[in-house]
Design an enzyme around this catalytic site. Sequence first.
Site, PDB file in Angstrom:
ATOM      1  CD  GLU A  19      -5.532   0.344   2.601  1.00 12.18           C
ATOM      2  OE1 GLU A  19      -5.958   0.194   1.460  1.00 12.18           O
ATOM      3  OE2 GLU A  19      -5.507  -0.545   3.452  1.00 12.18           O
ATOM      4  CB  SER A  40      -9.269  -2.035   3.925  1.00 12.91           C
ATOM      5  OG  SER A  40      -9.905  -3.220   3.482  1.00 12.91           O
ATOM      6  NE  ARG A  46      -3.716  -2.421   0.232  1.00 13.87           N
ATOM      7  CZ  ARG A  46      -3.451  -3.609  -0.296  1.00 13.87           C
ATOM      8  NH1 ARG A  46      -2.316  -3.795  -0.983  1.00 13.87           N
ATOM      9  NH2 ARG A  46      -4.282  -4.621  -0.163  1.00 13.87           N
TER      10      ARG A  46
END
Length: 339
Positions: free
Chosen positions: A335, A239, A166
């Site tokens: 995130e 998420s 990520r």
Amino acid sequence: MTMQWQEQVSLKPFNTFGIDVKARYFVQVHDDDEVREALAEARRRGVPVFVIGGGSNLLLTRDIDALVLHMASRGRRVLVDDGERVVIEAEAGEPWHPFVQWSLEQGLCGLENLSLIPGTVGAAPMQNVGAYGVEIKDVFAGLTALDRETGELHEFDLRACAFGYRDSVFKRTPGRWLILRVRFALSHALQAHLDYGPVRQRLAEQGVQQPTAQAISDAICSIRREKLPDPAELGNAGSFFKNPVVAAEQVLRIRAEHPGVVAYPQDDGQMKLAAGWLIEQAGWKGYRQGDAGVHRLQSLVLVNHGQASGAQLHELAQRIQADILERFGVALEMEPNLY
């Protein structure tokens, strides 16, 4: 200047959390010339620039005293097809899931595991988005970005992007690069990635014995629709926390007290913990305070039940982080990008 700048524009329609903050200035750009024109005008007016695409990886906690530049470029094309390897390219403003479906309609394989991810093509490399065993880096063939410091175009190959979990060079140097278009290396032949049990199970339930790329995409779409809320119905950014990667010894310590802990071995000997499992074990699943909450079916997803502010969602996220650190000794990282 040919583009009309708008002032004091609500960004509620432009972020999937549905947070109602205002942009001092707002403009949509549809091609490279409009991007350059908007950046030049921002410099002339002496205002900073804040770039957004689909707003699906963003938590806005305050009004934005800047020009919000919304990437609305469109276009997708096949660049190379030698019968085996196929390189396709899409403009940064292309919505991601329709682009994936277009690639499948062309008979191309490689993006099927990344189906139904919200956002745009241009945002995908920034986060090195991934799902069900596939990440952007696995199908990446290059991208074109504008250097906002020099105004020059640069071509990035896989190594230059410095992709991580990520993560990418674009995320680590915010404000430097503006991604204009992205290329992907796909194939006419399927190399199925079915390492995740739920995907195999869903295909079996659907009676699929010889899966095609489209069948895998359909299975993943059905799984995601069951476990993740539709941002059009319930504000969220998918998420919210990364799955933490920790030392194997730490997993052993956690497992001594929590035998059911979910962890996956990594190539470097570390272990990736399931953040959703940690959050659920801590009792946060379905939690709600006002309109800020944790999804009732997926503890990894923070949701806006209607009128939550970005600050309220951020405060909830911080409380979860502190609780998980105290209970398990594990630091969770958000995130979405925070503003």
